[in-house]
Design an enzyme around this catalytic site. Structure first.
Site, mmCIF file in Angstrom:
data_model
loop_
_atom_site.group_PDB
_atom_site.id
_atom_site.type_symbol
_atom_site.label_atom_id
_atom_site.label_comp_id
_atom_site.label_asym_id
_atom_site.label_seq_id
_atom_site.Cartn_x
_atom_site.Cartn_y
_atom_site.Cartn_z
ATOM 1 N N CYS B 159 63.557 59.724 12.390
ATOM 2 C CA CYS B 159 63.838 60.685 11.321
ATOM 3 C C CYS B 159 62.602 61.369 10.772
ATOM 4 C CB CYS B 159 64.665 60.037 10.207
ATOM 5 S SG CYS B 159 63.770 58.909 9.143
ATOM 6 N N ASP B 160 61.425 60.744 10.860
ATOM 7 C CA ASP B 160 60.190 61.401 10.401
ATOM 8 C C ASP B 160 60.001 62.752 11.096
ATOM 9 O OD1 ASP B 160 60.246 58.576 10.685
ATOM 10 O OD2 ASP B 160 58.098 58.392 10.365
ATOM 11 N N ALA B 161 60.431 62.801 12.355
ATOM 12 C CA ALA B 161 60.239 64.016 13.155
ATOM 13 C C ALA B 161 60.856 65.231 12.487
ATOM 14 C CB ALA B 161 60.840 63.825 14.548
ATOM 15 N N PHE B 163 60.649 66.108 9.538
ATOM 16 C CA PHE B 163 59.674 66.733 8.646
ATOM 17 C C PHE B 163 58.597 67.452 9.465
ATOM 18 C CE2 PHE B 163 55.654 66.671 6.298
ATOM 19 C CZ PHE B 163 56.029 67.107 5.044
#
Lengths: 373, 373, 373
Positions: B159-161, B163
């Site tokens: 999920c960081d991706a 951003f």
């Protein structure tokens, strides 16, 4: 111009009559190569400014690729390929940071080679992405190199660039058959040739700052490694371009002319020196110039582009000179450093690109050794 | 789902009734921001693994860009822009080395912003060249992240991706109006949303390894900073996309839903913790999660996407918590390190992305302060 | 030619010695601008032939955009932007009706600016669609303007066109980085330059019909506003093109040459007149020519392209002349009408493009006022 060429050839013919046709001992050549390659791997250059993806290493990898191919084939030793792969993977097979500077795409030459062998897209993607940007967004600056206006390095405005970048485009053309790479190569190479090549002296100026300079002996200034870069780059282009590509003719003719001219400037000690027309002012051996030139001449003989009887003695003398500069532990000395005073090249000085040139030369010597058998 | 939302809203309404509508003192907010920004500049992260072009710095630059814009406009102080330009120029405005990994293109977000302001092609060329490669040669791997198969990071499989990469494509679309960027953004974002978003809990899993894990209290595992990354990324996408771009609706709806859900999980101390559904197992303050969430919520209020009466108290409490984590000398503490055990976040721990989040949040707080005047 | 330049420089030097380096009172400048802008808004041109999307209004909007930016930033007054947005929305941000005529795309310059600020695709889509059509279907007509063959207006065959259309393509290039816009701009601009520029007199003919005409005093015919259009257009192109775009050089060199030449032709009353080389035959003040020239010269000084000591007195005198032509209620007089006899320009005559030029000039005067502080 004719008479100059004739002189050179006569001199060479004489030389080849005195020296009997030389022979190479392949095992011995390979033993020197192994020593030099292993020393370099054990003693990496850790200077931050010239990192894994810089032009200095690009030249090293080109020598290592040749050496890796040889050792894998003949000795079932894939350790040099592994070394190259480790570096490639660690750097995601990237090219350098500057979009247009020739030095920053040079490393892509070896990564294309790795792609050809290992077939992983990730190996070729970065250099292809970079080249695509360049050919789709042409650099538009002048060729008048000016280090206070760094954008003047966005085209091939200095002769070293002809080693760094053009083979990338030749290889991408051969790989994809997309003419955009070929058109860019031809357009830009010709522009630099028109600008930096001295038709009278049949050599390349390093850059425009040398057009009007003169050496202590009054001669024009032609840099040894610089013309070595060009010759080596031409050998790479010729190996990369498809055999029936009509553009070959320009590069081949230039290769023969330049090789012939430079061969005639070898010093009696077998080296080429930092200044090709004033070796007395620059008496130090210079193994990076010598390495690239020996590589190119040996390649030319192997391919039948250069006359064997004439050029083989030159190559042999050059190779002997290179080997003489190798320490007992395999360190190659007498490499002219980057941007240093070329008068002061010492046995102690080494650089990764010198090793690259040594290995490229060695591989062609091995081919000569085979054909002589 | 309805009943959950209702609970959240009731809780928030209650909260807003207790806390009177908060006000921000803009001068004070800016003074905290200046302290934090200056401390970070004076104390650069010199870790080799996370260099200038890594995602950690990408988040920092995004905060610094916001802060630079504010200080240049209001205080005629262009020193923060100068700091960004120096880093950009030193790195030739490059992106990271991995062609497809979201973390390696994140830094391009700020370089596009610099191009918009300073108008030099060289600022946007590298990120555009990278994005062109990606959209023209789509990543085809699975979203099943597996760190033993690094190619599974070539898509937005964690999920960081969300951003790091999507705002790049949103910005390039707004810049060029070329739909290839938009189509890629929508296709890939939707794929990740379908894969990592838990519709029941209305939050994103960090990656597929957490689908079936449970916290000590039996709840599902939703990472604080991870959902902060998503929320912050959505705020960036919404700021980047053209106002009349129909694709906005998907991002806006998701933003409101996720913001509402996450706002309801703030701890009484004002922080969000490493685990959103089990704060008791992870009691440490966590300022990177808190920073990105406060940023997003404040942005949502400023844009009228989130109800002011409901969300302002949450924002105010969050900002107070952030400021409480700043040392006297401006060092932001309680930033959960990369990949470390989230249970042990201490006041001493800082990271550049935490500072980025703090500055992004601060700039939105300043907008709130103005609108409250 | 040498002697002419020398005269000009001597005159300028003298002038700058008499008039002490002039200073501008920014508040006063802005007060004049406000009066003129407000009068224009209150007194719209209702002529059917020159509607909202015509070139006359295009010039007005360009001045209004500059003024809107200034007032929003400094006075938190967004009413001028609102005025522009209302006109844009009412017209769906369309360009004019003729596919290739420069006058009909001119209005797109301001709509691109509005897109950059407000980010709605609909603002830029019409001008981009028009430009895409033009560059994909190149106009192939001659540059020999002939009003009985209207297709000869499909290229930039009259000098006013260099204000109307080229900045559109420069802006679209900077926006999209798509070289097709740049290539078209360079190709067409160069063609018109080669055709209409008189290298001896260093000015542009209005169109080919004036090549062989002579004024009453025997001099060649160079129209004041026409050369003002070119100068103003060059200032717009230079503001639009990326800072590191190599094509800038051509436009910049031309700008400096033309600005220097035209500056030397200012009349003692501070105006430029309808005929640049025969002001006595056209003694009326002419505020549209004067406005565009003052705008361009002030821009050149602000950007350091023109020497301040030399050009500031010219600018100051020109600005004073402009202000003298403003009525008590804000109506700008002495604007040469479209196609009317240029000998009879009266205080009563006004036109929207004159107001545009006034506002563009005023904004650059404000920048001068700031830098003088």
């Amino acid at each position: 111009m004719k008479s100059i060429s004739l002189c050179v050839i006569l001199w060479l013919v004489t030389a080849s009559q005195i020296v009997a046709q030389p022979k190479f001992d392949k095992a011995e050549v390979k033993s020197w190569m192994k020593r030099v390659a292993d020393w370099q791997i054990a003693n990496p250059n850790k200077e931050a400014e010239h990192d894994d993806l810089d032009w200095t290493h690009a030249a090293l990898y080109m020598g290592m690729i040749d050496w890796a191919e040889l050792t894998e084939k003949e000795d079932a030793d894939s350790s040099y390929y592994q070394w190259l792969l480790r570096i490639g993977r660690k750097n995601h097979f990237q090219v350098g940071k500057w979009m247009y500077h020739a030095d920053f795409i040079a490393v892509g030459q070896s990564f294309i080679d790795l792609y050809r062998k290992y077939g992983e897209i990730k190996m070729i993607a970065p250099v292809m992405a970079r080249a695509n940007w360049v050919v789709d967004n042409l650099p538009e600056t002048t060729l008048e190199l000016d280090y206070s206006r760094m954008e003047t390095l966005s085209r091939w405005s200095w002769c070293d660039a002809l080693f760094m970048a053009p083979p990338v485009y030749a290889k991408l053309y051969a790989q994809t058959l997309d003419k955009k790479y070929l058109n860019f190569l031809n357009r830009e190479y010709t522009a630099t040739y028109d600008y930096l090549y001295d038709k009278e002296e049949q050599m390349f100026y390093r850059d425009r700052r040398y057009f009007d300079k003169r050496e202590a002996n009054g001669k024009k200034v032609f840099w040894g490694r610089g013309n070595g870069w060009v010759l080596g780059g031409l050998a790479e282009i010729l190996q990369a371009l498809p055999g029936d590509e009509p553009s070959r003719k320009f590069y081949q003719d230039l290769f023969v002319t330049l090789a012939t001219r430079v061969a005639g400037l070898q010093s009696p000690d077998g080296y080429w020196h930092a200044s090709l027309l004033d070796p007395e002012s620059y008496p130090s051996p210079e193994t990076s110039a010598t390495g690239f030139i020996v590589y190119a001449l040996a390649y030319g003989v192997n391919e039948g582009l250069l006359d064997k009887a004439t050029f083989l003695p030159v190559v042999a003398k050059g190779w002997k000179a290179l080997v003489d500069a190798v320490d007992a532990d395999g360190k190659l000395g007498y490499v002219q450093p980057i941007g240093a005073d070329p008068r002061k090249v010492t046995r102690d000085m080494t650089e990764v690109y010198g090793v690259g040139a040594f290995l490229m030369a060695g591989c062609q010597i091995c081919r000569l050794a085979e054909s002589a058998d």
